[in-house]
Design a protein around this motif. Structure first.
Motif, short mmCIF file in Angstrom:
data_model
loop_
_atom_site.label_atom_id
_atom_site.label_comp_id
_atom_site.label_asym_id
_atom_site.label_seq_id
_atom_site.Cartn_x
_atom_site.Cartn_y
_atom_site.Cartn_z
N ILE A 53 0.84 -1.20 0.00
CA ILE A 53 0.00 0.00 0.00
C ILE A 53 0.87 1.25 0.00
CG2 ILE A 53 -1.71 1.29 1.34
CD1 ILE A 53 -2.79 -1.37 2.34
N LEU A 54 1.94 1.23 0.79
CA LEU A 54 2.85 2.36 0.84
C LEU A 54 3.54 2.57 -0.50
CD1 LEU A 54 4.07 4.48 2.77
CD2 LEU A 54 5.88 2.85 3.26
N LYS A 55 3.93 1.49 -1.18
CA LYS A 55 4.57 1.59 -2.50
C LYS A 55 3.59 2.16 -3.52
CE LYS A 55 7.91 -2.17 -2.11
NZ LYS A 55 8.31 -3.48 -2.63
N GLU A 56 2.34 1.74 -3.45
CA GLU A 56 1.35 2.25 -4.41
C GLU A 56 1.08 3.74 -4.19
OE1 GLU A 56 -2.22 -0.05 -4.67
OE2 GLU A 56 -1.13 -1.94 -4.83
N ILE A 57 1.04 4.17 -2.94
CA ILE A 57 0.82 5.60 -2.66
C ILE A 57 1.99 6.42 -3.20
CG2 ILE A 57 0.67 7.29 -0.78
CD1 ILE A 57 -0.95 5.25 0.81
N ILE A 58 3.21 5.93 -3.00
CA ILE A 58 4.39 6.65 -3.51
C ILE A 58 4.37 6.69 -5.04
CG2 ILE A 58 6.91 6.58 -3.66
CD1 ILE A 58 6.92 5.51 -0.78
N ILE A 59 3.99 5.60 -5.67
CA ILE A 59 3.92 5.56 -7.14
C ILE A 59 2.87 6.54 -7.66
CG2 ILE A 59 3.29 4.09 -9.10
CD1 ILE A 59 4.63 1.76 -7.62
N ILE A 60 1.70 6.62 -6.99
CA ILE A 60 0.64 7.55 -7.41
C ILE A 60 1.11 9.00 -7.25
CG2 ILE A 60 -1.67 8.40 -6.80
CD1 ILE A 60 -2.43 5.51 -6.18
N LEU A 61 1.81 9.30 -6.17
CA LEU A 61 2.32 10.66 -5.96
C LEU A 61 3.35 11.03 -7.03
CD1 LEU A 61 2.62 10.85 -2.07
CD2 LEU A 61 0.96 11.99 -3.53
N LEU A 62 4.26 10.10 -7.35
CA LEU A 62 5.24 10.37 -8.39
C LEU A 62 4.58 10.53 -9.75
CD1 LEU A 62 8.14 7.93 -7.37
CD2 LEU A 62 8.13 10.44 -7.29
N LEU A 63 3.54 9.75 -10.03
CA LEU A 63 2.81 9.87 -11.28
C LEU A 63 2.12 11.23 -11.39
CD1 LEU A 63 1.98 8.37 -13.86
CD2 LEU A 63 -0.02 7.55 -12.62
N CYS A 64 1.51 11.70 -10.30
CA CYS A 64 0.87 13.04 -10.30
C CYS A 64 1.91 14.13 -10.50
CB CYS A 64 0.13 13.26 -8.99
SG CYS A 64 -1.35 12.25 -8.81
N LEU A 65 3.08 13.99 -9.89
CA LEU A 65 4.14 14.97 -10.04
C LEU A 65 4.63 15.04 -11.48
CD1 LEU A 65 6.09 16.93 -8.58
CD2 LEU A 65 7.63 14.99 -8.33
N THR A 66 4.82 13.89 -12.11
CA THR A 66 5.27 13.90 -13.51
C THR A 66 4.21 14.47 -14.44
OG1 THR A 66 4.53 11.60 -13.75
CG2 THR A 66 6.86 11.96 -13.24
N ILE A 67 2.93 14.22 -14.18
CA ILE A 67 1.86 14.80 -15.01
C ILE A 67 1.87 16.32 -14.88
CG2 ILE A 67 -0.65 14.99 -15.23
CD1 ILE A 67 -0.83 12.02 -14.55
#
Length: 128
Positions: free
Chosen positions: A4-18
């Motif tokens: 769950i922690l890895k998925e939250i970090i991946i979602i945050l990085l994806l939002c940052l790149t967008i």
């Protein structure tokens, strides 16, 4: 828990790149500097308005109004209990309904002038 922690970090990085990609794409359309006028010219009253202000109004003559209170008026006010003589403003509301005499140690303060009392907080009980 780790997944769950890895998925939250991946979602945050994806939002940052967008956000970064959109910032690069729309870089030319984002206003970065605004043109602010250097000086503002002061308002000047026109001559016609100045003439109108300086003219005296003839239709409405200046009147001095004098009011007179006679003895019969004073007797009428005394009967209504809306007048008490000897005060600076005899038509002010009387403080007969308000008791502000405080006793401390058996002595009361009766030397105080009724006109000098502050009647702002007396009705609520918050004063003095």
């Amino acid at each position: 828990m780790k997944s769950i922690l890895k998925e939250i970090i991946i979602i945050l990085l994806l939002c940052l790149t967008i956000c970064l990609v959109l910032g690069v794409i729309f870089y030319d359309y984002i206003p970065t500097n605004k043109v602010v006028p250097s000086t503002v010219e002061a308002y000047k009253t026109s001559n016609t308005i100045k003439d109108e202000i300086s003219q005296e109004i003839v239709d409405y003559p200046k009147q001095n109004i004098t009011l007179e209170i006679t003895d019969s008026d004073l007797n009428m006010y005394k009967q209504d209990n809306s007048y008490s003589s000897g005060k600076a403003n005899p038509f002010a509301p009387s403080s007969a309904g308000i008791s502000d005499n405080t006793t401390t140690g058996g002595s009361s303060n009766t030397n105080e002038d009724d006109d000098s009392k502050d009647l702002f907080f007396n009705s609520t009980g918050l004063g003095k």
